[in-house]
Design a protein around this motif. Structure first.
Motif, PDB file in Angstrom:
ATOM      1  N   GLY A   1       1.097  -1.307   0.465  1.00 26.66           N
ATOM      2  CA  GLY A   1       0.173   0.237  -0.266  1.00 26.66           C
ATOM      3  C   GLY A   1       0.841   1.365  -0.308  1.00 26.66           C
ATOM      4  O   GLY A   1       2.053   1.483   0.189  1.00 26.66           O
TER       5      GLY A   1
ATOM      6  N   SER B   1       0.740   5.135   1.514  1.00 26.35           N
ATOM      7  CA  SER B   1       0.552   6.017   2.623  1.00 26.35           C
ATOM      8  C   SER B   1       0.954   7.414   2.619  1.00 26.35           C
ATOM      9  O   SER B   1       0.261   8.521   3.466  1.00 26.35           O
ATOM     10  CB  SER B   1       0.505   5.202   4.675  1.00 26.35           C
TER      11      SER B   1
ATOM     12  N   CYS C   1       3.352   0.920   2.576  1.00 27.27           N
ATOM     13  CA  CYS C   1       2.694  -0.224   4.081  1.00 27.27           C
ATOM     14  C   CYS C   1       2.093  -1.222   3.820  1.00 27.27           C
ATOM     15  O   CYS C   1       2.484  -2.122   2.268  1.00 27.27           O
ATOM     16  CB  CYS C   1       1.701   0.628   4.942  1.00 27.27           C
ATOM     17  N   SER C   2       1.894  -1.771   4.665  1.00 26.96           N
ATOM     18  CA  SER C   2       1.468  -3.427   3.892  1.00 26.96           C
ATOM     19  C   SER C   2      -0.145  -3.445   4.327  1.00 26.96           C
ATOM     20  O   SER C   2      -0.307  -3.054   5.600  1.00 26.96           O
ATOM     21  CB  SER C   2       1.944  -4.592   5.003  1.00 26.96           C
ATOM     22  N   PRO C   3      -1.051  -3.980   4.165  1.00 25.18           N
ATOM     23  CA  PRO C   3      -2.234  -3.522   3.742  1.00 25.18           C
ATOM     24  C   PRO C   3      -3.226  -4.412   5.234  1.00 25.18           C
ATOM     25  O   PRO C   3      -2.291  -5.342   5.307  1.00 25.18           O
ATOM     26  CB  PRO C   3      -3.362  -4.015   2.265  1.00 25.18           C
ATOM     27  N   PRO C   4      -3.990  -3.899   5.835  1.00 28.48           N
ATOM     28  CA  PRO C   4      -4.437  -4.944   7.268  1.00 28.48           C
ATOM     29  C   PRO C   4      -4.774  -6.496   6.122  1.00 28.48           C
ATOM     30  O   PRO C   4      -4.941  -6.593   5.192  1.00 28.48           O
ATOM     31  CB  PRO C   4      -5.334  -4.558   7.705  1.00 28.48           C
TER      32      PRO C   4
ATOM     33  N   GLU D   1     -14.059  -2.058   1.174  1.00 29.30           N
ATOM     34  CA  GLU D   1     -12.407  -1.264   0.799  1.00 29.30           C
ATOM     35  C   GLU D   1     -12.493  -0.442   1.329  1.00 29.30           C
ATOM     36  O   GLU D   1     -11.303   1.103   1.567  1.00 29.30           O
ATOM     37  CB  GLU D   1     -12.179  -0.865  -0.889  1.00 29.30           C
TER      38      GLU D   1
ATOM     39  N   GLU E   1     -10.513   0.416   4.365  1.00 25.15           N
ATOM     40  CA  GLU E   1      -9.260  -0.236   4.139  1.00 25.15           C
ATOM     41  C   GLU E   1      -7.662   0.276   4.072  1.00 25.15           C
ATOM     42  O   GLU E   1      -7.833   1.589   3.107  1.00 25.15           O
ATOM     43  CB  GLU E   1      -8.919  -1.235   2.490  1.00 25.15           C
ATOM     44  N   GLU E   2      -7.056   0.925   4.997  1.00 26.52           N
ATOM     45  CA  GLU E   2      -6.170   1.677   5.439  1.00 26.52           C
ATOM     46  C   GLU E   2      -4.644   0.649   5.896  1.00 26.52           C
ATOM     47  O   GLU E   2      -4.822  -0.631   6.239  1.00 26.52           O
ATOM     48  CB  GLU E   2      -6.533   2.501   6.355  1.00 26.52           C
ATOM     49  N   CYS E   3      -3.621   1.708   5.455  1.00 29.40           N
ATOM     50  CA  CYS E   3      -2.727   1.090   6.130  1.00 29.40           C
ATOM     51  C   CYS E   3      -1.988   1.479   7.235  1.00 29.40           C
ATOM     52  O   CYS E   3      -1.762   2.813   5.622  1.00 29.40           O
ATOM     53  CB  CYS E   3      -1.838   0.658   5.060  1.00 29.40           C
ATOM     54  N   ASP E   4      -0.209   1.138   7.937  1.00 27.19           N
ATOM     55  CA  ASP E   4      -0.389   2.358   8.562  1.00 27.19           C
ATOM     56  C   ASP E   4       1.269   2.351   8.115  1.00 27.19           C
ATOM     57  O   ASP E   4       1.738   1.174   7.263  1.00 27.19           O
ATOM     58  CB  ASP E   4      -0.597   2.134   9.515  1.00 27.19           C
TER      59      ASP E   4
ATOM     60  N   ASP F   1       4.900   2.001   8.005  1.00 27.09           N
ATOM     61  CA  ASP F   1       5.837   1.324   8.620  1.00 27.09           C
ATOM     62  C   ASP F   1       7.228   1.345   8.565  1.00 27.09           C
ATOM     63  O   ASP F   1       8.157   0.757   9.014  1.00 27.09           O
ATOM     64  CB  ASP F   1       5.312  -0.506   7.767  1.00 27.09           C
TER      65      ASP F   1
END
Length: 158
Positions: free
Chosen positions: A102, A104, A118-121, A129, A132-135, A137
């Motif tokens: 992902g 961010s 980032c890696s999607p959850p 969707e 759908e968010e990713c933090d 890293d």
């Protein structure tokens, strides 16, 4: 696109390709491949007030009274994706398509765009969707070209 997993009606839904879509695919050089996996639309099936099916046939392009100048084609969304991915891999081997990554954020202050990755959850069986968010890293990577096609809540376009 030949794999049986692509085009599974339970995993995807049909898309219609109108004249503009077909012209874009021809310009990209992908229409021939897409045509092998799509079907033509020769008419419509609707239902009247009593719930009975009513079929109407379209006149072929070029015949008197034809509604369109092209024949609409349909195929499953995931099969179209597979066709486009195959074209990119054949025509542009220098392009690296990655899945499960992902974005961010984007930093445009340097010589090359720098993406915050980032890696999607993990999928929990619920497909939403919109949430759908990713933090971030801490991973970043610079690219020569960034295309903002990452959805309605685009981190690239913001």
């Amino acid at each position: 696109p030949e794999d049986q997993l692509w085009g599974d009606g339970e995993r995807s839904y049909q898309l219609g390709l109108n004249g503009r879509g077909q012209a874009a695919l021809r310009e990209f050089g992908a229409m021939e491949r897409v045509s092998r996996f799509s079907a033509t639309v020769n008419g419509r099936l609707s239902f009247n007030a009593e719930g009975k099916p009513v079929e109407s046939r379209l006149k072929p392009p070029g015949t008197p009274g034809a509604e369109k100048t092209y024949v609409t084609r349909v195929l499953q969304r995931d099969r179209l994706q597979a066709c486009l991915l195959a074209e990119v891999r054949e025509r542009y081997p220098q392009v690296d398509v990655q899945f499960g990554v992902g974005c961010s954020g984007v930093d445009l202050s340097g010589e090359r765009p720098l993406l915050e990755l980032c890696s999607p959850p993990a999928a929990d069986g619920v497909e939403d969707e919109a949430e759908e968010e990713c933090d971030p890293d801490g991973r970043t990577e610079a690219f020569d070209l960034v295309v903002g096609a990452d959805g309605v809540r685009s981190a690239v376009r913001e």
